[in-house]
Design a protein around this motif. Structure first.
Motif, PDB file in Angstrom:
ATOM      1  N   LEU A  98     -31.711 -12.388  69.052  1.00 60.54           N
ATOM      2  CA  LEU A  98     -31.923 -13.827  69.294  1.00 60.54           C
ATOM      3  C   LEU A  98     -33.393 -14.214  69.371  1.00 60.54           C
ATOM      4  N   ASN A  99     -34.297 -13.218  69.494  1.00 64.11           N
ATOM      5  CA  ASN A  99     -35.707 -13.599  69.659  1.00 64.11           C
ATOM      6  C   ASN A  99     -36.664 -13.060  68.609  1.00 64.11           C
ATOM      7  N   ASP A 100     -36.205 -12.154  67.775  1.00 66.08           N
ATOM      8  CA  ASP A 100     -37.140 -11.565  66.795  1.00 66.08           C
ATOM      9  C   ASP A 100     -37.032 -12.190  65.416  1.00 66.08           C
ATOM     10  N   PHE A 101     -36.205 -13.256  65.316  1.00 60.60           N
ATOM     11  CA  PHE A 101     -36.057 -13.901  64.003  1.00 60.60           C
ATOM     12  C   PHE A 101     -36.276 -15.404  64.147  1.00 60.60           C
ATOM     13  N   ALA A 102     -36.726 -16.006  63.048  1.00 58.87           N
ATOM     14  CA  ALA A 102     -36.821 -17.472  62.987  1.00 58.87           C
ATOM     15  C   ALA A 102     -35.752 -17.938  61.996  1.00 58.87           C
ATOM     16  N   PRO A 103     -34.672 -18.571  62.499  1.00 54.40           N
ATOM     17  CA  PRO A 103     -33.601 -18.977  61.580  1.00 54.40           C
ATOM     18  C   PRO A 103     -34.107 -19.978  60.541  1.00 54.40           C
ATOM     19  N   VAL A 104     -33.597 -19.861  59.310  1.00 53.82           N
ATOM     20  CA  VAL A 104     -33.928 -20.851  58.271  1.00 53.82           C
ATOM     21  C   VAL A 104     -32.727 -21.757  58.025  1.00 53.82           C
ATOM     22  N   GLY A 105     -31.534 -21.141  57.851  1.00 54.26           N
ATOM     23  CA  GLY A 105     -30.337 -21.981  57.665  1.00 54.26           C
ATOM     24  C   GLY A 105     -29.110 -21.157  57.294  1.00 54.26           C
ATOM     25  N   LEU A 106     -27.921 -21.762  57.521  1.00 49.90           N
ATOM     26  CA  LEU A 106     -26.662 -21.137  57.107  1.00 49.90           C
ATOM     27  C   LEU A 106     -26.500 -21.320  55.594  1.00 49.90           C
ATOM     28  N   ILE A 107     -25.696 -20.491  54.978  1.00 43.87           N
ATOM     29  CA  ILE A 107     -25.586 -20.505  53.513  1.00 43.87           C
ATOM     30  C   ILE A 107     -24.155 -20.742  53.040  1.00 43.87           C
ATOM     31  N   THR A 108     -23.228 -19.867  53.458  1.00 43.14           N
ATOM     32  CA  THR A 108     -21.850 -19.970  52.971  1.00 43.14           C
ATOM     33  C   THR A 108     -20.932 -19.133  53.865  1.00 43.14           C
ATOM     34  N   ASP A 109     -19.649 -19.566  53.950  1.00 45.35           N
ATOM     35  CA  ASP A 109     -18.641 -18.788  54.691  1.00 45.35           C
ATOM     36  C   ASP A 109     -17.707 -18.167  53.656  1.00 45.35           C
ATOM     37  N   VAL A 110     -17.705 -16.851  53.541  1.00 37.30           N
ATOM     38  CA  VAL A 110     -16.941 -16.209  52.466  1.00 37.30           C
ATOM     39  C   VAL A 110     -15.619 -15.635  53.001  1.00 37.30           C
ATOM     40  N   PRO A 111     -14.499 -15.979  52.351  1.00 34.18           N
ATOM     41  CA  PRO A 111     -13.220 -15.397  52.764  1.00 34.18           C
ATOM     42  C   PRO A 111     -13.182 -13.896  52.474  1.00 34.18           C
ATOM     43  N   MET A 112     -12.267 -13.186  53.165  1.00 36.31           N
ATOM     44  CA  MET A 112     -12.073 -11.765  52.890  1.00 36.31           C
ATOM     45  C   MET A 112     -10.679 -11.529  52.325  1.00 36.31           C
ATOM     46  N   THR A 113     -10.531 -10.406  51.631  1.00 37.54           N
ATOM     47  CA  THR A 113      -9.230 -10.063  51.026  1.00 37.54           C
ATOM     48  C   THR A 113      -8.892  -8.617  51.373  1.00 37.54           C
ATOM     49  N   PHE A 114      -7.634  -8.374  51.667  1.00 32.03           N
ATOM     50  CA  PHE A 114      -7.172  -6.982  51.823  1.00 32.03           C
ATOM     51  C   PHE A 114      -6.823  -6.481  50.432  1.00 32.03           C
ATOM     52  N   VAL A 115      -7.500  -5.429  50.007  1.00 35.80           N
ATOM     53  CA  VAL A 115      -7.298  -4.890  48.655  1.00 35.80           C
ATOM     54  C   VAL A 115      -7.080  -3.382  48.737  1.00 35.80           C
ATOM     55  N   ALA A 116      -6.356  -2.844  47.751  1.00 36.12           N
ATOM     56  CA  ALA A 116      -6.086  -1.399  47.719  1.00 36.12           C
ATOM     57  C   ALA A 116      -6.232  -0.875  46.300  1.00 36.12           C
ATOM     58  N   LYS A 117      -6.342   0.450  46.197  1.00 35.67           N
ATOM     59  CA  LYS A 117      -6.414   1.075  44.869  1.00 35.67           C
ATOM     60  C   LYS A 117      -5.114   0.759  44.126  1.00 35.67           C
ATOM     61  N   SER A 118      -5.150   0.742  42.823  1.00 38.00           N
ATOM     62  CA  SER A 118      -3.976   0.276  42.064  1.00 38.00           C
ATOM     63  C   SER A 118      -2.768   1.188  42.286  1.00 38.00           C
ATOM     64  N   ALA A 119      -2.974   2.452  42.642  1.00 34.00           N
ATOM     65  CA  ALA A 119      -1.833   3.375  42.817  1.00 34.00           C
ATOM     66  C   ALA A 119      -1.282   3.324  44.238  1.00 34.00           C
ATOM     67  N   PHE A 120      -1.834   2.453  45.096  1.00 32.18           N
ATOM     68  CA  PHE A 120      -1.363   2.441  46.485  1.00 32.18           C
ATOM     69  C   PHE A 120       0.113   2.029  46.527  1.00 32.18           C
ATOM     70  N   PRO A 121       0.947   2.767  47.322  1.00 29.59           N
ATOM     71  CA  PRO A 121       2.408   2.575  47.243  1.00 29.59           C
ATOM     72  C   PRO A 121       2.963   1.414  48.056  1.00 29.59           C
ATOM     73  N   ALA A 122       2.210   0.358  48.304  1.00 31.95           N
ATOM     74  CA  ALA A 122       2.763  -0.772  49.069  1.00 31.95           C
ATOM     75  C   ALA A 122       2.763  -2.003  48.165  1.00 31.95           C
ATOM     76  N   LYS A 123       3.895  -2.741  48.204  1.00 31.83           N
ATOM     77  CA  LYS A 123       3.927  -3.889  47.290  1.00 31.83           C
ATOM     78  C   LYS A 123       3.494  -5.169  47.999  1.00 31.83           C
TER      79      LYS A 123
END
Ligand code: MLT
Length: 312
Positions: A98-123
């Motif tokens: 909280l004290n070692d940085f000088a904020p410039v501004g917010l940029i974007t809120d990015v959604p997240m996705t649960f992803v798996a390798k194509s061979a993962f056995p859950a549909k």
């Protein structure tokens, strides 16, 4: 004289290239945001903006680099929610968030996705949860180290399903994605800025988005709520920071260039293709970022402490 020097310096700022430190490996979601925003900022600042990837320790090594950099506006940090979660995760951070940085501004809120390798056995997500619970010691979850967004999402997931899974840390989810594509790791929770193209290319499986409502560019993907994990919500907000002590007129120039970048049609279009959008102009300000960072530290610290998760 230092004041005068500071003012004079601010007058002709920037008169050389600006380095944006990205605290994760190249090719990941943070890098993607930084390159888009940096490219646009360089147009309005009239100087080259280069990206330097300083990965490790969940983003805290890169943050430390900027905390210790000269406060002249030529070294800045582009970081995300990890700037807030690392406060509770790391008992010995080499800087004061909280004290070692000088904020410039917010940029974007990015959604997240649960992803798996194509061979993962859950549909679907229900099957993924059941499989993970039944195969705790076999299933591997990729993240970008303690303090990364993928780590935070994984912590929330493991708490929700009451199962501690094997985690494989990377210097960023760019490299983690390579192993997911190769099937060397089973699944992860990563930002749409990194997973969208692989999902659309059919190279990985997707089980849900971590936002309250569906993501327009991935509108066939259910929310975690719809998929069976109610109340599971996390979006990865990003901010731009300079070192504490950077002259106010320099911060003002950086803020102005950031706000212009967030209106740049190229940035807006690319963000939309990648499942996200710029914050509104009133949030791309030092005050808004400063306030949000504090609120996020207050929000996540008790959750992290309750989960009993620490990095050091
Ligand atoms: C990255 O850019 O690699 C990501 O931000 C890593 C993460 O935070 O999960």
């Amino acid at each position: 004289t230092t004041l005068l020097a500071g003012a004079a310096h601010a007058q002709d700022y920037p008169n050389k290239l600006i380095t944006v430190i990205v605290p994760f490996a190249a090719g990941g979601p943070t890098d993607t945001v930084a390159r888009l925003v940096g490219q646009s900022m360089s147009k309005s600042l009239g100087q080259q903006v280069i990206i330097e990837n300083v990965g490790g320790a969940g983003g805290t090594l890169g943050a430390a680099r900027v905390a210790k950099a000269a406060p002249d506006g030529y070294t800045v940090l582009l970081h995300h929610i990890g700037q807030a979660t690392s406060v509770a995760l790391y008992r010995k951070l080499p800087y004061d968030t909280l004290n070692d940085f000088a904020p410039v501004g917010l940029i974007t809120d990015v959604p997240m996705t649960f992803v798996a390798k194509s061979a993962f056995p859950a549909k679907d997500l229900k099957e993924l949860v059941a499989y993970a619970q039944a195969n705790k010691d076999k299933v591997s979850y990729a993240n970008a180290g303690v303090g990364s967004a993928s780590h935070l999402c994984g912590m929330l997931f493991m708490t929700a399903i009451k199962a501690e899974l094997t985690t494989v840390p990377y210097k960023g989810t760019g490299p983690a994605m390579n192993d997911l594509l190769g099937g060397q790791v089973d699944f992860m929770c990563d930002q749409t800025t990194n997973t969208t193209s692989q999902i659309k290319g059919g190279k990985i499986k997707v089980y849900g988005v971590t936002t309250k409502t569906r993501v327009p560019s991935l509108n066939e993907v259910p929310t975690m709520d719809e998929a069976g994990l109610p109340g599971f919500e996390v979006a990865v907000w990003h901010g731009l920071y300079a070192p504490k002590g950077t002259p106010q007129p320099v911060i003002a120039k950086l803020t102005k260039a950031l706000q212009e970048a967030l209106k740049d049609p190229n940035v807006v279009t690319r963000f939309a293709e990648l499942g996200t959008e710029p914050v509104s102009p009133d949030r791309a300000t030092p005050e808004a970022l400063g306030k949000h960072l504090k609120a996020e530290i207050d929000k996540w610290s008790p959750i992290i402490k309750a989960a009993g998760v620490y990095a050091d």
